[in-house]
Design an enzyme around this catalytic site. Structure first.
Site, PDB file in Angstrom:
ATOM      1  N   ASN A   9       0.856  -1.191   0.000  1.00 50.66           N
ATOM      2  CA  ASN A   9       0.000   0.000   0.000  1.00 50.66           C
ATOM      3  C   ASN A   9       0.892   1.240   0.000  1.00 50.66           C
ATOM      4  OD1 ASN A   9      -1.811   2.039   0.528  1.00 50.66           O
ATOM      5  ND2 ASN A   9      -2.357   1.326   2.597  1.00 50.66           N
ATOM      6  N   LYS A  11       0.058   4.282  -0.266  1.00 54.72           N
ATOM      7  CA  LYS A  11      -0.607   5.464   0.321  1.00 54.72           C
ATOM      8  C   LYS A  11      -0.388   6.688  -0.591  1.00 54.72           C
ATOM      9  CE  LYS A  11      -0.303   3.249   4.762  1.00 54.72           C
ATOM     10  NZ  LYS A  11      -0.233   3.344   6.220  1.00 54.72           N
ATOM     11  N   HIS A  92      -9.612   0.862   5.088  1.00 55.02           N
ATOM     12  CA  HIS A  92      -8.314   1.080   5.735  1.00 55.02           C
ATOM     13  C   HIS A  92      -8.520   1.985   6.951  1.00 55.02           C
ATOM     14  CE1 HIS A  92      -4.256   2.434   6.530  1.00 55.02           C
ATOM     15  NE2 HIS A  92      -3.857   1.347   5.908  1.00 55.02           N
ATOM     16  N   GLU A  94      -6.944   4.422   8.044  1.00 59.32           N
ATOM     17  CA  GLU A  94      -6.797   5.861   7.789  1.00 59.32           C
ATOM     18  C   GLU A  94      -8.083   6.428   7.176  1.00 59.32           C
ATOM     19  OE1 GLU A  94      -3.123   5.520   5.604  1.00 59.32           O
ATOM     20  OE2 GLU A  94      -2.117   4.959   7.470  1.00 59.32           O
ATOM     21  N   GLU A 164      -5.202  -5.228  10.632  1.00 56.99           N
ATOM     22  CA  GLU A 164      -4.195  -4.198  10.856  1.00 56.99           C
ATOM     23  C   GLU A 164      -4.493  -3.475  12.163  1.00 56.99           C
ATOM     24  OE1 GLU A 164      -2.260  -2.830   6.934  1.00 56.99           O
ATOM     25  OE2 GLU A 164      -4.126  -1.735   7.136  1.00 56.99           O
ATOM     26  N   GLY A 170       2.367   2.269  10.804  1.00 53.77           N
ATOM     27  CA  GLY A 170       3.288   3.390  10.661  1.00 53.77           C
ATOM     28  C   GLY A 170       3.983   3.780  11.955  1.00 53.77           C
ATOM     29  N   SER A 205       3.445  -2.086  10.241  1.00 51.92           N
ATOM     30  CA  SER A 205       4.894  -2.081  10.419  1.00 51.92           C
ATOM     31  C   SER A 205       5.569  -3.401  10.039  1.00 51.92           C
ATOM     32  CB  SER A 205       5.260  -1.685  11.851  1.00 51.92           C
ATOM     33  OG  SER A 205       4.806  -0.359  12.132  1.00 51.92           O
TER      34      SER A 205
HETATM   35  P1  PGA Z   1       2.761   0.358   7.647  1.00 53.69           P
HETATM   36  O1  PGA Z   1       1.301   0.509   7.026  1.00 53.69           O
HETATM   37  O2  PGA Z   1       3.347  -0.934   7.082  1.00 53.69           O
HETATM   38  O3  PGA Z   1       3.506   1.569   7.209  1.00 53.69           O
HETATM   39  O4  PGA Z   1       2.605   0.266   9.118  1.00 53.69           O
HETATM   40  C1  PGA Z   1       0.448  -0.593   6.817  1.00 53.69           C
HETATM   41  C2  PGA Z   1      -0.863  -0.133   6.232  1.00 53.69           C
HETATM   42  O5  PGA Z   1      -1.347   0.934   6.629  1.00 53.69           O
HETATM   43  O6  PGA Z   1      -1.453  -0.797   5.363  1.00 53.69           O
END
Ligand code: PGA
Length: 242
Positions: A9, A11, A92, A94, A164, A170, A205
């Site tokens: 992803n 983003k 997601h 976010e 997740e 992140g 992460s």
């Molecule tokens: P990250 O994000 O690997 O940077 O923690 C994962 C995601 O949001 O899909």
């Protein structure tokens, strides 16, 4: 029986130059796992053309719950399918936390993605507060239940689910492999017999350094990778480990 899947992803990152470099490097991926990358909308056709023949799928990070019409700024599942997407991320964290998407909206997006010919990657996960209150499994069950109510159990089992934990996205904090397995197993139980074929990814992460341990868990079928998917070397290594 379940073929591993590694999803990247991106983003809201990248530009023509960095994406061209990333694609060039991803063409060298050698992995037994299925691999899918999720660039920002505007770069989708470029990425689809750039990775042609490499055995890598492309997906969208979001999809409209609407099919067509006066919905300024929205992009439909059919449009995404037409430009070469195979998957779409829905729900997601976010999108849920920054843009206020509710379980109901996520369920509608899931239905619209499948109707448009896409495989939804349904993201679920708890916040740190919810985990500390012991609500993790209930929160995730409710997130999945809303989609089952909207599309049916069979449709959810055909999709991909990504667990997740919000506190691991992140942040550099990964759930331990055991913590991930507990949740993945609970999700599979919720899906019943047909859930035996459903791919459940872990995200939050994920890096080459922690991927193997996660992939060793019986109900972890791959990863949804954010930050590390922008680093070709890391992402290729994760794909190799899956
Ligand atoms: P990250 O994000 O690997 O940077 O923690 C994962 C995601 O949001 O899909």
């Amino acid at each position: 029986m379940r073929h591993p899947l590694v999803a990247g992803n991106w983003k809201m990152n990248g530009n023509h130059e960095s994406i061209a470099a990333l694609i060039a490097s991803l063409l060298e991926i050698r992995s037994d796992a299925d691999v899918v990358i999720f660039p920002p909308y505007v770069y989708l056709p470029l990425v689809v053309a750039g990775i042609e023949g490499a055995g890598i799928s492309v997906g969208a990070q979001n999809v409209s719950e609407q099919h067509s019409g006066a919905f300024t700024g929205e992009v439909s599942g059919q449009m995404l399918r037409e430009v070469g997407c195979r998957y779409a991320i829905v729900g997601h964290s976010e999108r849920r936390s920054i843009y206020g998407e509710t379980n109901q909206q996520v369920a509608e997006k899931f239905t619209a993605a499948q109707a448009g010919g896409l495989i939804p990657v349904l993201c679920v996960g708890e916040t740190l507060e919810q985990r500390e209150q012991g609500e993790t499994l209930a929160i995730i069950a409710a997130q999945i239940d809303a989609v089952i109510k909207g599309s049916g159990l069979g449709a959810v089992c055909e999709a991909v689910i990504a667990y997740e934990p919000v506190w691991a996205i992140g942040t550099g904090k990964t759930a331990s492999a055991e913590q991930a397995q507990v949740v993945h197993q609970a999700i599979r139980q919720q899906l019943g017999d047909s859930g035996a074929k459903t791919r459940i990814l872990y995200g939050g992460s994920v890096k080459a350094a922690n991927a193997s341990e996660l992939f060793m868990q019986p109900d972890v079928d791959g990863a949804l990778v954010g930050g590390a998917s922008l680093d070709a070397k890391e992402f290729k290594e994760i794909c190799k480990l899956a």
